[in-house]
Design an enzyme around this catalytic site. Structure first.
Site, mmCIF file in Angstrom:
data_model
loop_
_atom_site.group_PDB
_atom_site.id
_atom_site.type_symbol
_atom_site.label_atom_id
_atom_site.label_comp_id
_atom_site.label_asym_id
_atom_site.label_seq_id
_atom_site.Cartn_x
_atom_site.Cartn_y
_atom_site.Cartn_z
ATOM 1 C CD GLU A 257 34.767 0.591 -5.772
ATOM 2 O OE1 GLU A 257 34.032 1.107 -4.902
ATOM 3 O OE2 GLU A 257 35.028 -0.630 -5.803
ATOM 4 C CE LYS B 89 34.130 1.897 8.381
ATOM 5 N NZ LYS B 89 34.262 3.366 8.227
ATOM 6 C CB CYS C 297 30.388 -2.194 -0.611
ATOM 7 S SG CYS C 297 30.707 -2.023 1.163
ATOM 8 N NE ARG D 208 33.552 10.013 7.172
ATOM 9 C CZ ARG D 208 33.131 8.964 6.457
ATOM 10 N NH1 ARG D 208 32.667 9.148 5.232
ATOM 11 N NH2 ARG D 208 33.204 7.754 6.973
ATOM 12 C CB SER E 175 35.243 0.930 4.190
ATOM 13 O OG SER E 175 34.844 1.954 5.068
ATOM 14 C CG HIS F 152 34.565 -0.246 -1.547
ATOM 15 N ND1 HIS F 152 33.569 0.296 -2.321
ATOM 16 C CD2 HIS F 152 34.043 -0.390 -0.304
ATOM 17 C CE1 HIS F 152 32.482 0.496 -1.579
ATOM 18 N NE2 HIS F 152 32.748 0.084 -0.354
#
Length: 317
Positions: A237, A163, A142, A249, A192, A235
């Protein structure tokens, strides 16, 4: 692990064409096995969660790995205690005389800042420069991929209109490189991020190859032709609930955030997420370890510098 057969067996060539790794007995007899030394440069504020995700991805291999966790001393961690870092992590000054078969540089929540304004940028570029002679192959994730692309190849990131947030489909461009061995022609991976590396600029670099991409994500997986730099812009992972925690969040903070795409059934956050990327993560990490680290790195680890110099010289001819 590779299949070992008698040298010059006719099946070797055919299997190689099918991207199946075969080692002849002559090569097998010369191979000694030792633990691979892997350095993880963890730039994420949630260090424990990130290290757990990466270690889980690395564990799907029979290879023995010795892991060293590194944090940037020039940045004061806000979410990790000093005691935790002193117990489980090391600084660059403490390990810079050592050699590593592989290195992983994680993402970081600083993507909207110019690289030079990140308070640990000088330290990170020092690590990336040092890696040219002390690390055999590096996997960048990333923002780490964006930073590595900028430092090593001079390609800067650009800010996206909105985003890129969710789980996105990616198409494999080339099935020949061993990094994608066993991958489906289309695979999913979480993203992200607010920034991207222009895919046209990557294509202009003769030393780089885009292995997977999509219209939504741009470049997803890129390698340098010498396999010393592997860039993963998503990502693979991530845990099942990582995107959910990010979404909840941001909602709690009152931010203007959309529901992560293709993550919840029918994009309904009241339902449990669907994991579509676990096999992708397993293959990316294990293929990198096996084919670009274990099969290539020298048994005498201090010879990494000599081998990398030789490869760089031959690539320049």
């Amino acid at each position: 692990m590779p299949i070992t057969v008698v040298k010059q067996l006719p099946a070797i060539e055919k299997l190689a064409e099918e991207n199946i790794f075969v080692m002849d007995t002559k090569r097998a007899e010369t191979q000694d096995i030792r633990p691979l030394q892997i350095l993880i440069v963890n730039l994420m504020p949630t260090k424990e969660a990130t290290e757990t995700q990466i270690l889980r991805a690395l564990s799907n291999t029979p290879l023995q790995l010795e892991i060293t966790l590194l944090y940037t001393a020039s940045h004061k961690a806000a979410n990790t205690t000093k005691e935790y870092l002193q117990t489980f992590y090391r600084t660059f000054d403490a390990i810079k005389e050592n050699y590593f078969d592989g290195m992983i540089i994680t993402g970081a929540p600083v993507e909207l800042m110019p690289f030079e304004e990140v308070n640990y940028w000088e330290e990170l570029t020092g690590i990336m420069e040092w890696s040219k002679s002390h690390v055999y192959s590096t996997l960048y994730i990333c923002w780490g991929a964006q930073a590595g692309m900028y430092y090593h190849f001079g390609i800067d990131k650009e800010t996206l209109p909105t985003k890129l947030f969710g789980v996105f489909e990616n198409k494999v461009n080339n099935t020949r490189p061993m990094l994608l061995r066993g991958m489906d022609e289309v695979f999913y991976m979480p993203h992200s991020r607010h920034t991207t590396v222009p895919i046209e600029r990557i294509r202009e670099q003769k030393e780089l190859e885009i292995l997977a991409e999509s219209e939504e994500t741009g470049a997803a997986v890129v390698r340098s032709l010498d396999n010393k730099h592997i860039f993963v812009f998503g990502h693979a992972e991530y845990d099942r609930d990582t995107l959910q925690k990010e979404y909840e969040r941001d909602v709690a903070l009152g931010l203007d955030i959309e529901v992560p795409k293709n993550y919840y059934p029918n994009d309904d956050p009241r339902r449990d997420p669907i994991v579509r990327w676990r096999s992708t993560g397993t293959l990316l990490f294990t293929n990198w370890l096996n084919y670009y680290v274990y099969q290539e790195t020298p048994y005498i680890i201090e010879q990494i510098k000599k081998m990398k110099d030789k490869v760089s010289h031959s690539c320049g001819q």
